[in-house]
Design an enzyme around this catalytic site. Structure first.
Site, PDB file in Angstrom:
ATOM      1  N   GLY A 137      83.295 -17.228  70.036  1.00  0.00           N
ATOM      2  CA  GLY A 137      83.009 -18.275  71.021  1.00  0.00           C
ATOM      3  C   GLY A 137      82.143 -17.762  72.167  1.00  0.00           C
ATOM      4  N   ARG A 141      87.625  -4.591  67.220  1.00  0.00           N
ATOM      5  CA  ARG A 141      87.718  -4.813  68.670  1.00  0.00           C
ATOM      6  C   ARG A 141      88.420  -3.669  69.393  1.00  0.00           C
ATOM      7  NH1 ARG A 141      88.860 -11.380  68.966  1.00  0.00           N
ATOM      8  NH2 ARG A 141      86.654 -11.949  69.139  1.00  0.00           N
ATOM      9  N   GLY A 153      82.599 -13.802  65.078  1.00  0.00           N
ATOM     10  CA  GLY A 153      83.335 -14.789  64.302  1.00  0.00           C
ATOM     11  C   GLY A 153      83.056 -14.676  62.815  1.00  0.00           C
TER      12      GLY A 153
END
Ligand code: 3PG
Ligand code: MG
Length: 411
Positions: free
Chosen positions: A391, A38, A368
């Site tokens: 999500g 990320r 995820g």
């Protein structure tokens, strides 16, 4: 999918203070970052702003912050890693208040091209409240630090939080612009095109433990795809709905009717819905989860013995699913096929990952667990796109509008 929102390319940022919401919610073990994906994914937007002469103010949450501000969930390790990646100083404002005197002083001292990182936004309890409630004050304080705002936090873009969407209102009030960053653009291009404009055949693969987590995804994808493949723990509720004996396997009895409905819907729409034909079973769930000496057997999926629990898809199913992937031009995958954290029960997930790695089709991995599985199995560089959102990618696949997207200015 054309995204009709302002992007960083539409901003003139020279000398401006630009607040960027990133998703720096990275996994930490003993204070060390164990997966920097990320952080790396946020670099293009940050570098663009630096080279454009902006004063770059970064913010993010990290973790769930259930027990109030604490050093274990400080963004300090992110500041350090980010500084290494950028090859320049990142001035970290460690103040648990996030905004306020320390942040203002740091911003006031900035020169063009400087980078400041604020503390974990969830250290301010108000971050998570819904818009129009108490998050407003915090959102305004964030906006007060900046001239323009860029949302590049795809992984958090399904949250209508102060730093994700509420802040845009106050930026707008003072005449600033709200844009999306390059990561947001890329995620939406890949996920959006796959769902709304796929090169067919379009095969969607869904796994994971609970069918309840994916109800709307199943329903939405069934309408968009040509073949829907179900694996993982959630397959057993489908199998039971079909009248199979599933032994002690994970099941959600309240969702049996839903599964029946989806099976009927697939038939009515002429879509293929593939369920496991064989299953790897054991006496019980592995404990610890990665226990390598668990004893397993493979049985037909409609005859799982009463004292056994299904924990992975079997050989025949792996071939069936891999063959379906071979016919596809677009594949979207979210959720593992079995307990992939266990070496003995990772084979089904591995087989699907391998099939995706070997196809020429566009392959998109919802974030995820499936992203973790693809990384862990070493197939990451073989995929067209691995989403940074768990999500968020699920909500996108449900067809929901994401607050982090719709809060940006239209072009
Ligand atoms: C994630 O990791 O899912 C995102 O960073 C969002 O975090 P959250 O689920 O705690 O809102
Ligand atoms: Mg999450």
């Amino acid at each position: 999918m054309a995204l009709n929102k302002k992007t960083v390319d539409d901003l003139s940022v020279q000398g401006k203070r630009v607040l960027v919401r990133c998703d720096f919610n990275v996994p930490l073990k003993n204070g060390e970052i164990t997966d920097e994906t990320r952080i790396v994914a946020a670099l293009p937007t940050i570098n663009k702003l630096i080279s454009g002469g902006a004063k770059v103010i970064l913010c993010s949450h990290l973790g769930k912050v259930k027990n109030g501000p604490n050093e274990g969930e400080s963004l300090a390790p992110v500041a350090k890693r980010l500084s290494e990646k950028l090859g320049k100083e990142v001035n970290f404002v460690a103040d648990y208040n996030v905004t306020g005197e320390a942040a203002t002083a740091a911003v006031n001292a900035m020169k063009e091209g400087d980078v400041v990182l604020l503390q974990n936004t969830r250290f301010r309890g108000k971050e998570e409240t819904k818009p129009t409630e108490a998050g407003e004050a915090f959102a305004k304080e964030l906006a007060d630090l900046a001239d323009d705002y860029v949302c590049d936090a795809f992984g958090s873009s399904h949250r209508a939080h102060a730093s994700v969407s509420v802040v845009t209102k106050y930026i707008k009030e003072k005449g600033g612009s709200n844009a999306v960053g390059y990561l947001m653009q890329k995620e939406i291009d890949f996920l959006g095109n796959a769902v709304e404009n796929p090169v067919r055949p379009f095969v969607a693969i869904l796994g994971g433990a609970k069918v309840a987590d994916k109800l709307n995804v199943i329903n939405n994808l069934l309408e968009k795809c040509d073949t829907l493949i179900i694996g993982g723990g959630m397959a057993f509720t489908f199998l039971k709905a079909q009248g199979c004996e599933i032994g002690k396997s994970l099941v959600d009895d309240e969702k049996l009717d839903y599964c029946k409905e989806m099976i009927a819907k697939a038939e009515k729409l002429g879509k293929k819905l593939l369920l496991p034909v064989d299953t790897v079973v054991a006496d019980s769930f592995p404990d610890p989860i990665d226990n390598p000496s668990i004893a397993v057997a493979t049985v037909d999926s409609d005859k799982i013995p009463a004292d056994k629990e299904g924990l992975d898809i079997g050989d025949k199913t792996r071939t069936l699913y891999a063959d379906a992937v071979k016919t596809a031009k677009t594949v979207v995958w979210n959720g593992p096929m079995g307990v992939f954290e266990n070496p003995v029960l990772a084979e089904g997930t591995k087989a699907v990952a391998k099939a995706l790695a070997e196809t020429e089709a566009t392959t998109i991995i919802g974030g995820g667990d499936s992203a973790a599985a693809v990384n862990q199995l070493g197939f990451a560089d073989k995929m067209s796109h691995i989403s940074t959102g768990g999500g968020a990618s699920l909500e996108f696949l449900e067809g929901k509008e994401l607050p982090g997207v719709y809060a940006a200015d239209d072009k």
